[in-house]
Design a protein around this motif. Sequence first.
Motif, PDB file in Angstrom:
ATOM      1  N   UNK A   1     114.603 -96.997 -43.389  1.00 56.85           N
ATOM      2  CA  UNK A   1     114.789 -96.658 -41.986  1.00 56.85           C
ATOM      3  C   UNK A   1     115.754 -95.472 -41.871  1.00 56.85           C
ATOM      4  N   UNK A   2     115.378 -94.471 -41.099  1.00 52.87           N
ATOM      5  CA  UNK A   2     116.273 -93.335 -40.898  1.00 52.87           C
ATOM      6  C   UNK A   2     117.531 -93.789 -40.152  1.00 52.87           C
ATOM      7  N   UNK A   3     118.694 -93.213 -40.488  1.00 50.19           N
ATOM      8  CA  UNK A   3     119.929 -93.624 -39.810  1.00 50.19           C
ATOM      9  C   UNK A   3     119.869 -93.356 -38.313  1.00 50.19           C
ATOM     10  N   UNK A   4     120.496 -94.224 -37.556  1.00 53.46           N
ATOM     11  CA  UNK A   4     120.685 -93.996 -36.131  1.00 53.46           C
ATOM     12  C   UNK A   4     122.021 -93.290 -35.955  1.00 53.46           C
ATOM     13  N   UNK A   5     121.991 -92.090 -35.415  1.00 55.88           N
ATOM     14  CA  UNK A   5     123.215 -91.345 -35.165  1.00 55.88           C
ATOM     15  C   UNK A   5     123.663 -91.598 -33.733  1.00 55.88           C
TER      16      UNK A   5
END
Length: 316
Positions: free
Chosen positions: A91-95
């Motif tokens: 999962x791509x990081x949540x910024x």
Amino acid sequence: MDPRYRIPPLSALNAFVAFARTGGIRRAATELRVDHAAISRHIRDLELSLGITLRDKTTGGLTQAGQTYYDRIAPLLDGLATATADMRNRVAPLTVTCVHGFAYHWLLPRLYAFRKLHPHMEVQLRSVDASAAFHISGVESTNHAQIGYVRDGSTTPEPRTIRHMAIARPPVFPVASPQCIQALGGQPHTTEDLLDAPLLHEEDDTEWRRWFAAQGVQAATIPTAGRLWQAHITLAAARAGEGIALGNPFLLGDDLLSGRLVRVQPTQTPLKATPLGAYVLRASEQMWEKPSLRTFRTWLMEQVAQDADTPLPPPT
């Protein structure tokens, strides 16, 4: 390859985007974990490569051309990061971009618990100045949300492509160090007495003026013991005993419980609960219903609700 389509080095683009997003050379260096001289060099090399000036050396911000370039390449770099994360089957990081005080004193101490609950999710917290341009343009990037403070009566419209919701409308009240209260001879008798006290301002006297008006006190002028640009800095000055600051529970952390700060409460005129704005979560329409942000949003509102059930310590 046609020379027109040769892109600059990725390291230079990352340095420029980090600078534009954080609003400062040193903050960008901290984010990328490099020396600040490297950030300056990358931006200078990028300017030479493009043949345009990206950084306004007078203001320290972006030039109009720099802002335009940032607006176009930031989503592309985010897309590259997302594609890479997808290829790695993760999962791509949540910024989450957040105003300083809320980030440091409220959100950061709770993120460990979030990560324990959701070990599959990576949340990158970036604290930025409320006036940074990233609050306007970068919020539209993929896998990115923003938490900011919006004063009541703000006339800045939300872009149609942005979804938003209020997280909380906290009460605002004056606080000071015990030493400051002692130097003033104890708690003031009336709210009007605060006009003779050392008041710490943010950028201007707007917050104090609106707070006094909500208390029914009309003041021709608001005295100042110093202008300190941001709320969390005024509270730092209050902890140092320099005067009285306006704060809210999201900025105070455990200051009241520890006794570093106490609420200022006139003995003869009870203060009215006075919200002056709201903390607002923003994200692009395409991001709003993604599982990562939906999970974070649900957790965030649960944390706020728990805090609402915890009463503040009484004035001393």
